[in-house]
Enzyme design. Structure first.
Site, PDB file in Angstrom:
ATOM      1  N   SER A 118      -1.092  -3.724  -1.549  1.00  0.00           N
ATOM      2  CA  SER A 118      -2.289  -4.167  -1.246  1.00  0.00           C
ATOM      3  C   SER A 118      -2.904  -5.171  -2.259  1.00  0.00           C
ATOM      4  CB  SER A 118      -3.208  -2.646  -1.425  1.00  0.00           C
ATOM      5  OG  SER A 118      -4.516  -2.845  -0.857  1.00  0.00           O
ATOM      6  N   ASN A 119      -4.270  -5.515  -2.371  1.00  0.00           N
ATOM      7  CA  ASN A 119      -4.988  -6.208  -3.319  1.00  0.00           C
ATOM      8  C   ASN A 119      -6.158  -5.580  -3.552  1.00  0.00           C
ATOM      9  OD1 ASN A 119      -7.195  -7.188  -1.275  1.00  0.00           O
ATOM     10  ND2 ASN A 119      -5.286  -7.624   0.140  1.00  0.00           N
TER      11      ASN A 119
END
Ligand code: C5P
Length: 218
Positions: free
Chosen positions: A29-30
């Site tokens: 993810s980020n």
């Protein structure tokens, strides 16, 4: 009096990160917080629009007066956005993962004598480009974001052309800016008309100004 220029208009907004599974318990993810996208959904609702917010996993409450669709992966986000069309305006503020793992493991990957696993990636669909180039359901106005750490405006110009959007809101997300996860944002509005740089302001104020701009351009 609050001006409500978007009464009767449908607005689709994406927000937050996506989550791409590696195995049943791990993902990629980020750092997107969803603050800017959620603020845009809220500002659009305050301007009178019927708003569908498609969001990845965030630690934010669902904005009041907005239809919120919670998704995880980029592919799920695309499906939810397509289901929300037709719309007059689409604003893509989500930080969509560019890649997903090619073969998601069906069981948790284990440490062992074979050493660390190698992951192969495949490209995710580009939600903004898909909608901006949609043969029958392209919204009247399509707005993308460009989170860059260098050559912010040049990259945004290239993105405007490549993705087929009407506007790109470019921001510098280099760590020193505090934009990812922070409450303020410095943005450049890039369109065929040129570039306009807005003074650093809260994400809520960026959202309100963007909605006012978009309403004016309809
Ligand atoms: O190419 P880049 O990821 O920098 O483009 C950013 C813009 O494109 C954002 O508006 C983002 O929401 C959108 N995007 C998307 N789907 C992707 C990648 C980016 O909608 N797979």
């Amino acid at each position: 009096a609050v001006s409500r220029p978007l009464v009767g208009k449908r607005v689709v907004v994406t927000s937050g990160p996506t989550r791409e599974a590696i195995d049943p318990v791990r993902y990629l993810s980020n750092n997107s917080s969803g603050k800017q996208g959620h603020a845009i959904a809220k500002a659009a609702a305050e301007a009178g629009a019927e708003v569908v917010l498609v969001t990845g996993p965030v630690n934010l409450p669902d904005p009041v007066g907005v239809t919120v669709v919670h998704v995880e992966s980029a592919r799920d986000m695309l499906t939810a956005v397509e289901q929300a069309l037709p719309a007059t305006i689409a604003i893509f503020a989500a930080a969509v993962a560019d890649w997903r793992v090619a073969d998601v493991a069906g069981a948790k990957l284990k440490k062992g004598p074979a050493g660390p696993p190698s992951l192969a990636f495949v490209e995710n669909p580009d939600i903004l480009a898909t909608v901006a180039k949609h043969p029958s359901k392209r919204p009247q106005l399509v707005v993308g974001f460009a989170a860059e750490t260098e050559a912010v405006i040049d990259n945004a110009r290239a993105k405007l052309a490549r993705k087929g959007s009407d506007l790109i809101v470019a921001n510098d997300v280099g760590v020193a800016t505090g934009t990812f996860g922070g409450d303020a944002n410095t943005v450049h509005i890039v369109s065929a008309d040129g570039v306009e740089t807005w003074a650093r302001q809260s994400k809520d104020d960026v959202a309100r100004a963007l909605i006012a701009l978009v309403a004016k351009r309809l």
